[in-house]
Design a protein around this motif. Sequence first.
Motif, short mmCIF file in Angstrom:
data_model
loop_
_atom_site.label_atom_id
_atom_site.label_comp_id
_atom_site.label_asym_id
_atom_site.label_seq_id
_atom_site.Cartn_x
_atom_site.Cartn_y
_atom_site.Cartn_z
N GLU A 119 43.95 46.45 47.19
CA GLU A 119 43.64 45.02 47.14
C GLU A 119 42.42 44.79 46.26
O GLU A 119 41.39 45.46 46.42
N PRO A 120 42.48 43.84 45.34
CA PRO A 120 41.32 43.56 44.47
C PRO A 120 40.14 43.05 45.30
O PRO A 120 40.32 42.41 46.33
N PRO A 121 38.92 43.35 44.86
CA PRO A 121 37.74 42.87 45.60
C PRO A 121 37.61 41.36 45.51
O PRO A 121 38.26 40.69 44.72
N LYS A 122 36.72 40.83 46.34
CA LYS A 122 36.50 39.38 46.38
C LYS A 122 36.02 38.88 45.03
O LYS A 122 35.21 39.52 44.35
N LEU A 123 36.54 37.73 44.65
CA LEU A 123 36.17 37.15 43.36
C LEU A 123 34.75 36.63 43.39
O LEU A 123 34.29 36.08 44.40
N VAL A 124 34.03 36.81 42.29
CA VAL A 124 32.71 36.23 42.13
C VAL A 124 32.72 35.45 40.82
O VAL A 124 33.45 35.76 39.89
N CYS A 177 43.35 30.28 33.69
CA CYS A 177 42.55 30.83 34.80
C CYS A 177 41.97 32.17 34.38
O CYS A 177 42.36 32.77 33.37
N GLY A 178 41.03 32.65 35.16
CA GLY A 178 40.43 33.95 34.88
C GLY A 178 41.42 35.08 35.11
O GLY A 178 42.32 34.98 35.96
N ARG A 179 41.27 36.15 34.38
CA ARG A 179 42.22 37.27 34.46
C ARG A 179 42.31 37.84 35.87
O ARG A 179 43.40 38.22 36.33
N LYS A 180 41.20 37.90 36.57
CA LYS A 180 41.20 38.48 37.91
C LYS A 180 41.98 37.64 38.91
O LYS A 180 42.49 38.18 39.91
N LEU A 181 42.08 36.35 38.65
CA LEU A 181 42.90 35.50 39.52
C LEU A 181 44.38 35.84 39.34
O LEU A 181 45.15 35.87 40.31
#
Length: 350
Positions: free
Chosen positions: A341-346, A245-249
């Motif tokens: 909290e991390p921002p919304k994923l794009v 998965c992507g790192r931000k996930l």
Amino acid sequence: MSNNNKNQAQPKSEPLLDEDGFQIVVKGKKNRVLKVNQKIEQTITTNDNKKNKEIRDRYFEKQSQWTSNYQENEKEVNSQNNNKKKKNNKLIVEELSEEQQLNKLYNSLIETEIKMKETKFFKDIIELQLNYKESDKDIFSKVKEIVCYGIGDFSSSKKCLDQLAYITSIKSMYSNIESIYIYDPVMNQLEKQLISKIGFKLIETNEEGKRKVNNNNNNNNNNNNNNGGIDGNEDSFTIFYMPFCGRKLYDNVLWANWENLSNIIIIGNSFNLYIDSINKVEDDYLPFSYTTKTFGIHDELLFPNNYPTQFIFHDLAIHLFPQSLLQQKEPSFYSKENNLEPPKLVFGPE
């Protein structure tokens, strides 16, 4: 006189020549025309030349027609072979009914699972879990639930099917696992039917990885304190299974459970490889990079690189957050106030 006439040489008829000067020899009743490699300096009549040209044109016409038919047949055969190859590469045959497709996919999964458990790769992972220094027994024997993100379209991809088979193999070995949840936006209707058939629970909405573990054992302990990850217990675990998965996930999963890190296990891309990578996190995203913040507070059990098919489980690791490491940080390190909290994923490159 008669004898002299017999001995006298009979006059030879003039040979027929084609337009190139080669002698034409006519044999058989069907008047087949052959060339002889003997060039004679003589011309042939217009009628003979025309007749010979017609014969040759008919011959080349037949040759051309035969070649054209052969090429058409080759195209048809190649097309059939290509269709066969495409069908062979797919786990599902489109001509089958919906029920037949489901059964075929289910059988493929079971077959892959059986092969998975026989591999040295799988046996080595079980041994890693048994020998983990921070636990007196197999850490997976304490797992209550599994959450799967990003497995992909396993009805048409062997890689994705193998990754799914790893979890079904784990489930078949550990009776303590009560629930398995799964989400991937690319899943089709057939794959959702299979998920239901094998007892998984479908996550209906995109949580962006911000799912908090349901740790009932910790609720009473944490009512009156704010020590976050260091106050968790290690009596039960939730596994987040997230291959490639992507790192931000991963950042989102960590943020959502930052106060209960000791109760989660993440199976996914190696965080240590992220930290050592030359592709550093952008400065403006650094406050949300929880994979970076885990440096020094997690252990990694790297998957062995001996799976029969390459590039299916490479660079994956089991990530654990033992109390012995979590307690090396101050309680404020885990407080909500210090962890945004991390921002919304794009979608796009990370």
